[in-house]
Design a protein around this motif. Structure first.
Motif, mmCIF file in Angstrom:
data_model
loop_
_atom_site.group_PDB
_atom_site.id
_atom_site.type_symbol
_atom_site.label_atom_id
_atom_site.label_comp_id
_atom_site.label_asym_id
_atom_site.label_seq_id
_atom_site.Cartn_x
_atom_site.Cartn_y
_atom_site.Cartn_z
ATOM 1 N N THR A 198 -4.012 16.800 9.503
ATOM 2 C CA THR A 198 -3.431 18.130 9.370
ATOM 3 C C THR A 198 -3.744 18.763 8.025
ATOM 4 N N GLY A 199 -4.294 17.981 7.091
ATOM 5 C CA GLY A 199 -4.588 18.480 5.762
ATOM 6 C C GLY A 199 -3.547 18.121 4.731
ATOM 7 N N GLN A 200 -2.430 17.528 5.135
ATOM 8 C CA GLN A 200 -1.365 17.166 4.203
ATOM 9 C C GLN A 200 -1.807 16.019 3.312
ATOM 10 N N PRO A 201 -1.522 16.106 1.976
ATOM 11 C CA PRO A 201 -1.953 15.037 1.063
ATOM 12 C C PRO A 201 -1.165 13.753 1.276
ATOM 13 N N LEU A 202 -1.821 12.644 1.003
ATOM 14 C CA LEU A 202 -1.239 11.318 1.200
ATOM 15 C C LEU A 202 -1.635 10.431 0.031
ATOM 16 N N LEU A 203 -0.669 9.698 -0.532
ATOM 17 C CA LEU A 203 -0.946 8.710 -1.562
ATOM 18 C C LEU A 203 -0.737 7.325 -0.970
ATOM 19 N N LEU A 204 -1.686 6.448 -1.174
ATOM 20 C CA LEU A 204 -1.612 5.075 -0.671
ATOM 21 C C LEU A 204 -1.628 4.150 -1.878
ATOM 22 N N TYR A 205 -0.500 3.533 -2.151
ATOM 23 C CA TYR A 205 -0.338 2.689 -3.335
ATOM 24 C C TYR A 205 -0.360 1.230 -2.902
ATOM 25 N N VAL A 206 -1.313 0.480 -3.438
ATOM 26 C CA VAL A 206 -1.501 -0.920 -3.054
ATOM 27 C C VAL A 206 -1.254 -1.807 -4.271
ATOM 28 N N LEU A 207 -0.297 -2.713 -4.155
ATOM 29 C CA LEU A 207 -0.037 -3.709 -5.196
ATOM 30 C C LEU A 207 -0.579 -5.043 -4.715
ATOM 31 N N LEU A 208 -1.426 -5.654 -5.509
ATOM 32 C CA LEU A 208 -2.030 -6.938 -5.159
ATOM 33 C C LEU A 208 -1.311 -8.014 -5.957
ATOM 34 N N GLU A 209 -0.528 -8.812 -5.265
ATOM 35 C CA GLU A 209 0.353 -9.789 -5.902
ATOM 36 C C GLU A 209 -0.364 -11.126 -6.041
ATOM 37 N N LEU A 229 6.701 16.770 -2.498
ATOM 38 C CA LEU A 229 5.945 15.588 -2.896
ATOM 39 C C LEU A 229 5.006 15.160 -1.770
ATOM 40 N N PRO A 230 3.897 14.502 -2.128
ATOM 41 C CA PRO A 230 3.025 13.967 -1.076
ATOM 42 C C PRO A 230 3.664 12.737 -0.442
ATOM 43 N N LEU A 231 3.207 12.400 0.733
ATOM 44 C CA LEU A 231 3.638 11.150 1.347
ATOM 45 C C LEU A 231 3.074 9.994 0.541
ATOM 46 N N ILE A 232 3.919 9.029 0.187
ATOM 47 C CA ILE A 232 3.480 7.855 -0.572
ATOM 48 C C ILE A 232 3.812 6.607 0.245
ATOM 49 N N LEU A 233 2.795 5.831 0.568
ATOM 50 C CA LEU A 233 2.979 4.611 1.344
ATOM 51 C C LEU A 233 2.672 3.414 0.451
ATOM 52 N N PRO A 234 3.687 2.630 0.062
ATOM 53 C CA PRO A 234 3.466 1.462 -0.806
ATOM 54 C C PRO A 234 3.203 0.192 0.009
ATOM 55 N N LEU A 235 2.251 -0.590 -0.465
ATOM 56 C CA LEU A 235 1.861 -1.817 0.234
ATOM 57 C C LEU A 235 1.715 -2.948 -0.763
ATOM 58 N N VAL A 236 2.268 -4.111 -0.468
ATOM 59 C CA VAL A 236 2.091 -5.317 -1.267
ATOM 60 C C VAL A 236 1.214 -6.294 -0.489
ATOM 61 N N MET A 237 0.118 -6.724 -1.097
ATOM 62 C CA MET A 237 -0.698 -7.803 -0.532
ATOM 63 C C MET A 237 -0.384 -9.066 -1.320
ATOM 64 N N TYR A 238 0.093 -10.075 -0.642
ATOM 65 C CA TYR A 238 0.545 -11.299 -1.311
ATOM 66 C C TYR A 238 -0.322 -12.488 -0.889
ATOM 67 N N HIS A 239 -0.704 -13.296 -1.875
ATOM 68 C CA HIS A 239 -1.459 -14.521 -1.572
ATOM 69 C C HIS A 239 -1.026 -15.638 -2.518
ATOM 70 N N GLY A 240 0.270 -15.819 -2.667
ATOM 71 C CA GLY A 240 0.795 -16.862 -3.526
ATOM 72 C C GLY A 240 0.665 -18.235 -2.898
ATOM 73 N N SER A 241 1.086 -19.250 -3.663
ATOM 74 C CA SER A 241 0.856 -20.639 -3.239
ATOM 75 C C SER A 241 2.093 -21.314 -2.667
ATOM 76 N N GLU A 242 3.249 -20.656 -2.747
ATOM 77 C CA GLU A 242 4.460 -21.363 -2.354
ATOM 78 C C GLU A 242 4.891 -21.083 -0.919
ATOM 79 N N GLY A 243 4.048 -20.433 -0.142
ATOM 80 C CA GLY A 243 4.381 -20.185 1.254
ATOM 81 C C GLY A 243 4.620 -18.722 1.531
ATOM 82 N N ALA A 244 5.185 -18.448 2.689
ATOM 83 C CA ALA A 244 5.350 -17.079 3.149
ATOM 84 C C ALA A 244 6.290 -16.288 2.247
ATOM 85 N N TRP A 245 6.111 -14.981 2.262
ATOM 86 C CA TRP A 245 6.928 -14.066 1.476
ATOM 87 C C TRP A 245 8.322 -13.980 2.088
ATOM 88 N N THR A 246 9.360 -14.194 1.286
ATOM 89 C CA THR A 246 10.735 -14.207 1.785
ATOM 90 C C THR A 246 11.629 -13.179 1.100
#
Length: 338
Positions: A67-78, A112-129
């Motif tokens: 539609t032309g609406q601005p979008l921010l995609l914020y990615v945190l790499l854990e 404000l623009p739409l902001i979608l935050p995402l965390v990518m996790y690849h730690g060693s202690e198992g699944a994210w809880t």
């Protein structure tokens, strides 16, 4: 100085095509269908707190909806090895910083623009809880009825999560995206496991696909460099076998020479920062051992200790030059076997 996790993650997912692969894998289907992915662009800057830069990195992308609406995609790499129970609060703080920056840069905007935050996790202690919603962090009064009333008054915020540790290997292989993105997901997924060395040999076909892609040689260097920095001896040997199989001996030597130069530069920078000549010599010795491992040269304990205990930089420099082309240990430490 950026760590190996940060450098690898930013190189891989800082590119819009590979970032799109990550986002498409996690965002809800209706969002994926509404985004104009050809408009995806990476934006400069970081909002990660300085004390956390060793354990995480962040990437910001802009795009537009169809539609032309601005979008921010914020990615945190854990990258850290433990699950952070306060991640929802940290992510909220980061998103607010982006909103404040947006207002400063767009003073005439009424929304404000739409902001979608995402965390990518690849730690060693198992699944994210950890909780993914900020409202779950509040200490509410006892009783479900009271909790329900209070929840209606609390700020609401939720981040998306790509928990690589909880994904099956086959599922990661089947994700849509460039070969480097798929290989990166797998390497990060198994990066701290004891089975990584065996997995690398199983992924030889994917390494070949990465090499066949545009800028494939550069991509392979980045992957191998990451593996050599974070893996142990079995991982180093497996990485060397895969590299020889995919590239052949001559090209492997060329890449390793380039890699050796990069390691020298990094060692020099670290030595200058620490102001310790001893640290620089130690770093140079470790570079020599890593290059020999990747080239498939067997190093016994006596030779290893000789390299690590050498205090003469001129000797270390000579050994380093020789290691870049060596096929046997005697070609480097020529006087060790005499």
């Amino acid at each position: 100085m950026s760590g190996p996790h940060d450098l690898f993650a930013r190189y891989t997912f800082g590119h819009p095509e590979r970032a799109a692969a990550e986002l498409r894998a996690v965002l809800p289907a209706h969002v994926v269908s509404e985004v104009d992915w050809s408009s995806l662009r990476r934006e400069p800057g970081s909002v990660v707190d300085p004390e956390l830069r060793e354990t995480e990195s962040d990437l910001l992308f802009t795009a537009r909806l169809r539609t032309g609406q601005p979008l921010l995609l914020y990615v945190l790499l854990e990258h850290q090895s433990r699950v952070d129970g306060w991640m929802a609060l940290r992510m909220l703080r980061y998103v607010v910083r982006h909103m404040e920056r947006w207002r400063q840069e767009h003073p005439d905007s009424t929304g404000l623009p739409l902001i979608l935050p995402l965390v990518m996790y690849h730690g060693s202690e198992g699944a994210w809880t950890a909780p993914r919603r900020v409202e779950e962090l509040f200490a509410l009064p006892e009783g479900e009825e009271a909790r329900t009333r209070w929840r209606a008054l609390l700020p609401r915020f939720e981040y998306l999560l790509d928990d690589l540790t909880a994904e099956r290997e086959e599922a990661l292989k089947e994700r849509s995206g460039p070969p480097l993105a798929r290989l990166a997901w797998l390497v990060l997924r198994h990066g701290r496991s004891e089975e990584l060395a065996r997995k690398l040999l199983e992924w030889e076909g994917l390494f070949a696909q990465v090499h066949a892609d545009n800028e494939g040689s550069e991509h392979l260097v980045v992957v191998i460099r990451y593996l050599l920095w974070v893996g142990g001896e079995p991982v180093h040997e497996a990485a060397g076998q895969v590299l020889h199989s995919v590239l052949g001996r001559r090209r492997t030597e060329e890449l390793m020479r380039s890699y050796g130069e990069q390691l020298i530069e990094r060692g020099l920078q670290q030595g200058l920062e620490k102001g310790l000549a001893q640290g620089l010599r130690q770093g140079r010795a470790e570079v020599i051992l890593r290059i020999l491992t990747v080239r498939g040269v067997q190093v016994d304990e006596a030779a290893r200790q000789r390299i690590l205990s050498c205090s003469d930089m001129a000797t270390l420099d000579r050994w380093l030059d020789l290691s870049l082309k060596a096929t046997t240990l005697s070609e480097v430490l020529d006087d060790l076997t005499q």
